[in-house]
Design an enzyme around this catalytic site. Structure first.
Site, PDB file in Angstrom:
ATOM      1  N   ASP A 340       0.827  -1.209   0.000  1.00 33.40           N
ATOM      2  CA  ASP A 340       0.000   0.000   0.000  1.00 33.40           C
ATOM      3  C   ASP A 340       0.858   1.254   0.000  1.00 33.40           C
ATOM      4  O   ASP A 340       0.414   2.317   0.442  1.00 33.40           O
ATOM      5  CB  ASP A 340      -0.896   0.028   1.238  1.00 33.40           C
ATOM      6  CG  ASP A 340      -1.684  -1.252   1.413  1.00 33.40           C
ATOM      7  OD1 ASP A 340      -2.403  -1.623   0.472  1.00 33.40           O
ATOM      8  OD2 ASP A 340      -1.565  -1.890   2.469  1.00 33.40           O
ATOM      9  N   SER A 365       2.555   6.804   0.722  1.00 33.81           N
ATOM     10  CA  SER A 365       1.736   5.937   1.569  1.00 33.81           C
ATOM     11  C   SER A 365       0.312   6.056   1.059  1.00 33.81           C
ATOM     12  O   SER A 365      -0.297   7.111   1.143  1.00 33.81           O
ATOM     13  CB  SER A 365       1.822   6.381   3.022  1.00 33.81           C
ATOM     14  OG  SER A 365       0.897   5.645   3.787  1.00 33.81           O
ATOM     15  N   ARG A 366      -0.190   4.963   0.466  1.00 32.68           N
ATOM     16  CA  ARG A 366      -1.451   5.084  -0.259  1.00 32.68           C
ATOM     17  C   ARG A 366      -2.689   5.076   0.627  1.00 32.68           C
ATOM     18  O   ARG A 366      -3.732   5.524   0.197  1.00 32.68           O
ATOM     19  CB  ARG A 366      -1.557   3.988  -1.314  1.00 32.68           C
ATOM     20  CG  ARG A 366      -0.754   4.321  -2.556  1.00 32.68           C
ATOM     21  CD  ARG A 366      -1.055   3.388  -3.701  1.00 32.68           C
ATOM     22  NE  ARG A 366      -0.260   2.175  -3.636  1.00 32.68           N
ATOM     23  CZ  ARG A 366       0.965   2.059  -4.152  1.00 32.68           C
ATOM     24  NH1 ARG A 366       1.507   3.070  -4.781  1.00 32.68           N
ATOM     25  NH2 ARG A 366       1.621   0.937  -4.048  1.00 32.68           N
ATOM     26  N   VAL A 367      -2.602   4.546   1.832  1.00 34.96           N
ATOM     27  CA  VAL A 367      -3.791   4.563   2.684  1.00 34.96           C
ATOM     28  C   VAL A 367      -3.578   5.291   3.997  1.00 34.96           C
ATOM     29  O   VAL A 367      -4.522   5.677   4.656  1.00 34.96           O
ATOM     30  CB  VAL A 367      -4.316   3.140   2.983  1.00 34.96           C
ATOM     31  CG1 VAL A 367      -4.816   2.488   1.723  1.00 34.96           C
ATOM     32  CG2 VAL A 367      -3.271   2.302   3.666  1.00 34.96           C
TER      33      VAL A 367
END
Ligand SMILES: Nc1ncnc2c1ncn2[C@@H]1O[C@H](COP(=O)(O)OP(=O)(O)OP(=O)(O)O)[C@@H](O)[C@H]1O
Ligand SMILES: [Mg+2]
Length: 497
Positions: A340, A365-367
């Protein structure tokens, strides 16, 4: 002549004979066809399944790695000394399992749960298969709770949430392990169950990690699962899977677990080594075609469970190594696409003593943004852009170009703040205060030594401040009063420094 019908000894014997279950008992026996580097090719076990444990005549065990039409490949879990072609092999009917339970905390174990720390084998709660299915979508929840690392460069710009999978990737000796272990130490101090999985590392490096956790974190919240370079490749292959089963036992009790896989590049190399010996067709970079699936099914087991499933979480920090900055090599791209987000370490920054050497342009940081405490987000919004622009300006000014003095001063302060010694975690509240001061311009033009002193003093100042400490550890909001208090505190801290 016949025995007296009333002889009690005869009656007892008859009863025992009658109790013996009669029927055909089968035992599958195979035979070793050939051996090579921790792997055996075995014929004559048509019923054996993947991951089934096999017994060899020396007492050594192995497990089924791959199946062919008339043979199988077994990986040894013990040294194969004394075994040669022609040896018999017995099925056990059991899949490869690992001991799990709270007794593993504080222990240094091999991937089968056998002690490496000289203490007796841990009291086991249960055995779990090393390979288990990942939770289904409906069993999961969104990543929404912060998992602080104590590293300003990560928490402020690439926040990680509980249940997230964030890759740490970079060249050799650029501080990858240091970032993962600092996060682990911070979390162990918060009571999180932490698991450090060493795959193919030198024992000296592993000992340094254990020592760091002993001195700076909480050993009694940490499990070390070690499969060193010198060990059986089967154990290296198994390590991340079995450690994840250990993590799942805690997760299923509602706990939060942080697991560090150090590193999956070496795991991929082990998989390739075994696959080539097992004559699987090599694909890109000579890795077998299932390498993506191997790591996807491992990392899918991390995540946050729904409230109905107890709300436990496994946060995964896999580590990967790259050559000469080449992020597009096969294994790193695979892992980047599975995870993620990624924290990319830079050899250039590391050499320039900007450590942790996080490349803010390549990291993401995708989430985690959704899990970042709101008050931190409120003061960290411009940080990444300001810092990136500063790095760019600095490069140009080296060629005699002009930089905007105010921006250069701001950028220099950011660079100083983001550089952080090992084992010096900064609590979120202190991060918020520091960044509020930065935003207000209080830190522009202040030299590095004073900034360092300020950062060291700030955690205890924040804890003693009535307004800020009332916000809690991870505040969702920063109102004007709290912001003013933070800025005043930073001013006071600078005055003292
Ligand atoms: N923030 C830091 N401040 C000072 N020294 C650091 C910092 N981070 C890492 N180091 C030092 O740099 C060296 C390399 O760090 P580390 O072992 O974490 O790198 P790595 O990328 O994991 O290396 P490898 O490729 O060998 O696994 C270590 O001696 C470590 O103590
Ligand atoms: Mg390392």
């Amino acid at each position: 002549m016949s025995a007296a019908p009333s002889d009690p000894a005869i009656d007892a014997l008859k009863a025992r004979i009658a109790a013996v279950p009669l029927g055909a008992a089968t035992e599958e026996r195979g035979i070793v066809l050939s051996l090579a580097d921790g792997l055996a090719r075995v014929a004559g076990l048509p019923g054996a399944g993947l991951n089934e444990v096999l017994d060899f005549p020396t007492g050594a065990r192995g497990f089924v790695l791959s199946l062919e039409e008339d043979a199988l490949h077994a990986v040894f879990l013990d040294p194969p000394e004394g075994i040669s072609a022609g040896a018999t092999v017995l099925r056990t009917g059991k899949v490869l399992s690992v001991p799990v339970g709270a007794a593993l905390l504080g222990r240094v174990l091999d991937p089968l749960g056998r002690p490496l720390d000289g203490a007796p084998a841990p009291d086991v709660d249960a055995l779990l298969p090393a390979e288990r299915p990942a939770p289904a979508i409906i069993e999961r929840d969104f990543v929404s709770e912060p998992m602080e690392t104590g590293l300003l460069v990560v928490d402020a710009m690439f926040a990680i949430g509980r249940g997230q999978r964030e890759l740490i990737v970079g060249e050799r000796q650029t501080g990858k392990t240091a970032i993962a272990v600092d996060a682990l130490i911070t979390q162990s101090l918060r009571g999180t169950v932490c698991i450090y999985v060493a795959i193919g590392q030198r024992m000296s490096a592993v000992r340094r990690v254990i020592e760091a956790v002993r001195r700076h974190g909480r050993l009694d919240r940490t499990i070390f699962v070690i499969a060193p370079a010198a060990d059986q490749p089967g154990l290296r292959w198994l390590a991340p899977f079995s450690a994840t089963s250990m993590a799942e036992w805690f997760r299923d009790r509602g706990d939060h677990v942080l697991i560090v896989y150090d590193d999956l590049t070496k795991h991929a190399a082990t998989h390739r080594e075994l696959a080539l010996l097992a004559r699987q067709p090599p694909g890109r970079e000579a890795y077998p075609g299932d390498i993506f699936y191997l790591h996807a099914r491992l990392l899918e087991r991390a995540g946050k469970l729904s409230a109905a499933r107890g709300g436990g979480a496994i946060t995964a920090l896999p580590v990967a190594e790259i050559d000469a900055g080449n992020l597009s090599a096969y294994i790193p791209t695979n892992l980047i696409s599975i995870a993620d987000g990624q924290i990319v370490t830079s050899a250039t920054l590391f050499a320039a003593n900007q450590r942790p050497a996080v490349d803010v342009g390549l990291s993401v940081s995708r989430v985690g943004g959704k899990a970042q405490p709101g008050a931190l987000k409120a003061v960290a919004g411009r940080l990444r852009l300001d810092y990136a622009q500063y790095l760019e300006m600095k490069m140009f000014s080296r060629f005699g170009g002009f930089g905007d003095a105010a921006r250069l001063a701001r950028g220099a302060a950011i660079a100083h703040l983001l550089a952080q010694d090992r084992f010096a975690p900064l609590p979120v509240l202190a991060q918020i205060a520091l960044l509020a001061g930065l935003e207000a311009g209080v830190l522009d033009g202040v030299d590095g030594g004073r900034l360092l002193a300020l950062r060291q003093a700030l955690p205890s100042m924040v804890a003693a401040d009535p307004v800020l400490s009332a916000l809690g550890d991870t505040p969702a909001r920063l109102d004007d009063g709290a912001r003013a208090a933070a800025i005043a505190l930073v001013r006071a801290g600078l005055g003292a420094a």
